[in-house]
Design an enzyme around this catalytic site. Structure first.
Site, PDB file in Angstrom:
ATOM      1  N   ASP A 114      -6.661  11.778   2.757  1.00 19.94           N
ATOM      2  CA  ASP A 114      -7.817  12.578   3.133  1.00 19.94           C
ATOM      3  C   ASP A 114      -8.319  13.560   2.051  1.00 19.94           C
ATOM      4  OD1 ASP A 114      -8.873  14.728   5.100  1.00 19.94           O
ATOM      5  OD2 ASP A 114      -8.261  13.415   6.442  1.00 19.94           O
ATOM      6  N   HIS A 145      -9.429  20.129   5.853  1.00 18.79           N
ATOM      7  CA  HIS A 145      -9.413  18.839   6.814  1.00 18.79           C
ATOM      8  C   HIS A 145      -7.956  18.192   6.600  1.00 18.79           C
ATOM      9  CE1 HIS A 145     -10.488  14.762   8.435  1.00 18.79           C
ATOM     10  NE2 HIS A 145     -11.237  15.691   9.352  1.00 18.79           N
ATOM     11  N   SER A 340     -10.821  12.737  14.203  1.00 17.49           N
ATOM     12  CA  SER A 340      -9.884  13.026  13.163  1.00 17.49           C
ATOM     13  C   SER A 340      -8.756  13.679  13.411  1.00 17.49           C
ATOM     14  CB  SER A 340     -10.717  14.003  12.220  1.00 17.49           C
ATOM     15  OG  SER A 340     -11.503  13.311  11.390  1.00 17.49           O
TER      16      SER A 340
END
Length: 404
Positions: A114, A145, A340
Site C-alpha cells: 500500500d 491509506h 479498501s
C-alpha cells in the site's frame, strides 16, 4: 520507439548450460525465489523476441496504479460519523467474529502492499515491521491509506478501542508500492508481491487498482488519438492481467515448498448504486486475476448488512467496508469507507485461519486456509435481498474455536 515493460522470469526453467546435462532444465525448490521481476525499456521487436525465451513467463507494459480511494459518507450512504460498538470494539471486528475467536494471528506473517505505514503509531506497538519502499518516495506513510489498512489487519487497541482483527501478529511486511500521492505503477506492485512472497508472507493484502482511465488520459496527452489510446491501454490491461495470472500460478506451484500465500485484493469502488441500482461495475484488476481473493464491501442497515453502493460486483467474499474505524497516520483513529477497508478485514481473517490450520492436522497450505475461509463465510448477518453476485460466498468469519 521503446516503451517500459515488466518482464516476469521463471528461473525454474533456466538451462544451467553445464556439460553433459543434455539440455535438462533446473528446478529450484525454493518457492517464489524462482520468479524474478525486471523493469526494462523494449521495442516491439525486442518484446516479441524476448517473449520467446524459455525463461520468460510473461511480458507486460508498465501501467499506472492507484490506491482505491475511500469514498465520501454521502456516496457510502452514511449519515453520521462512525462510532465504536458498545464495549469499545470497531463494528467490523465484531461482525467478522474476531472478538469471539480464540485465534489472534500469532506466528503468522501478513504483508500490506500500500502507501506504507506510520510505524510510530501506538496501534503497531510491539510489532516488528519490515519495510521496503518500491515507490521511490521513502518509507513511511504520508498518505494515510496504508496505515489504516494495516490497523485493521493487525493493529493493537487504541485509546481503549479494538480496531485489529489479528492482534497477535508480531511480525509484518510493509511494501510501499504506492507513493505519497497514492499513485504507483504495475512494476512496483509486481516487485512488491515478489518480495513479500520471498520474505515469507503468508497473507498479502492489496487495496489498490490498475488505472485504466489514467493510462488512456496519459496517452492522449502524449498526442495519441482517443481510439488509439484506448486500444493501447486495453492491450496493456490485458497483458498485465495475464502477467498477474502467471505470477499467481508461479506462487501456487511452490505451495509444496513454502506453504503458499493467500492474496486478497479490493474489488473496487466504481459502482454507483445510489445513482442507479443497475450501475454496477465488475471486479477490477488485480482482484480480477486468477488466484486472488477479491473482496467486496458491506455496510450496516436496519435490516442487516447490505452491499455498499460503491462496491464492485462479483467479488468472492465480502467484509465490513463502511464506517470502518482504524489507525490514522499521525496518531488517533479515523473512519473510512471503501472496498479498501473491507480487504484488510479479509486479510486479517485469513491470518487467523492460517494460525488455526497450522495447529490442526490439516495440511498447512494457502489452499487449505482459503478453503476453510470460504466454507466459514456467513450469510446470517446479511439482509435478505443481498444479491449473491455482490457478496460472493458471504461475510468472512474467524475460526470460532480452537481445533484439538
Amino acid at each position: 520507439m521503446t516503451d517500459t515493460y515488466t518482464v516476469l522470469w521463471d528461473m525454474s526453467r533456466s538451462n544451467l548450460d553445464e556439460p553433459f546435462r543434455g539440455g535438462l532444465e533446473s528446478v529450484t525448490p525454493g518457492g517464489a525465489s524462482t520468479a524474478r521481476v525486471q523493469r526494462t525499456e523494449l521495442t516491439k521487436r525486442e518484446v516479441r523476441d524476448l517473449s520467446r525465451a524459455p525463461e520468460v513467463a510473461a511480458v507486460a507494459p508498465v501501467m499506472p496504479t492507484n490506491l482505491i480511494a475511500p469514498v465520501s459518507n454521502d456516496e457510502a450512504g452514511v449519515e453520521a460519523a462512525a462510532e465504536p460498538a458498545p464495549g469499545g470494539v470497531a463494528w467490523g471486528i465484531e461482525a467478522v467474529g474476531a472478538v469471539a475467536s480464540q485465534r489472534d494471528g500469532s506466528g503468522v506473517v501478513p504483508a500490506i502492499l500500500d502507501t506504507g505505514i506510520d510505524a510510530s503509531h501506538p496501534a503497531f506497538t510491539g510489532v516488528t515491521l519490515d519495510q521496503v519502499d518500491f515507490s521511490g518516495s521513502g518509507n513511511g506513510d504520508r498518505q494515510g491509506h496504508g496505515t489504516h489498512c494495516a490497523g485493521t489487519v493487525f493493529g493493537r487497541d487504541v485509546d481503549g478501542t479494538r480496531i485489529g482483527v489479528a492482534r497477535g501478529v508480531s511480525h509484518a511486511l510493509i511494501g510501499k508500492v504506492l507513493g505519497d500521492d497514492g499513485s504507483g505503477d504495475s512494476d512496483m506492485l509486481f516487485r512488491g508481491i515478489q518480495w513479500a512472497a520471498q520474505s515469507g508472507a503468508q497473507v498479502i493484502s492489496m487495496s489498490l487498482g490498475f488505472d485504466f482511465p489514467g493510462l488512456v488520459q496519459r496517452l492522449v496527452q502524449q498526442g495519441f488519438p482517443v481510439d488509439l489510446a484506448t486500444s493501447r491501454a486495453l492491450e496493456a490491461y490485458r497483458a498485465n492481467l495475464r502477467m498477474f495470472d502467471t505470477l499467481m500460478r508461479l506462487l501456487a506451484a511452490q505451495i509444496d515448498f513454502t506453504g503458499g500465500t493467500v492474496v486478497a485484493a479490493a474489488s473496487g469502488n466504481e459502482s454507483k448504486r445510489k445513482v442507479n441500482p443497475d450501475y454496477e461495475i465488475g471486479v477490477s484488476l488485480p482482484a480480477a486475476a486468477d488466484g486472488v481473493l477479491s473482496v467486496g464491501a458491506l455496510g450496516r442497515s436496519p435490516n442487516g448488512l447490505v452491499i455498499a453502493p460503491f462496491s464492485n460486483t462479483f467479488p468472492q467474499v465480502a467484509g465490513p467496508g463502511v464506517e470502518v474505524l482504524s489507525a490514522k497516520a499521525g496518531g488517533g483513529l479515523v473512519a473510512f469507507n471503501g472496498t479498501s477497508m473491507a480487504t484488510p478485514h479479509a486479510a486479517g481473517i485469513a491470518t487467523l485461519w492460517w494460525q488455526d490450520v497450522t495447529a490442526s492436522p490439516l495440511p498447512s497450505t494457502s489452499t487449505t486456509v482459503t478453503a476453510r475461509m470460504l466454507a466459514a463465510c456467513d450469510l446470517s448477518q446479511l439482509a435478505l435481498d443481498v444479491d449473491v453476485a455482490d457478496r460472493g460466498m458471504g461475510l468472512v468469519q474467524a475460526p470460532a474455536q480452537q481445533l484439538p
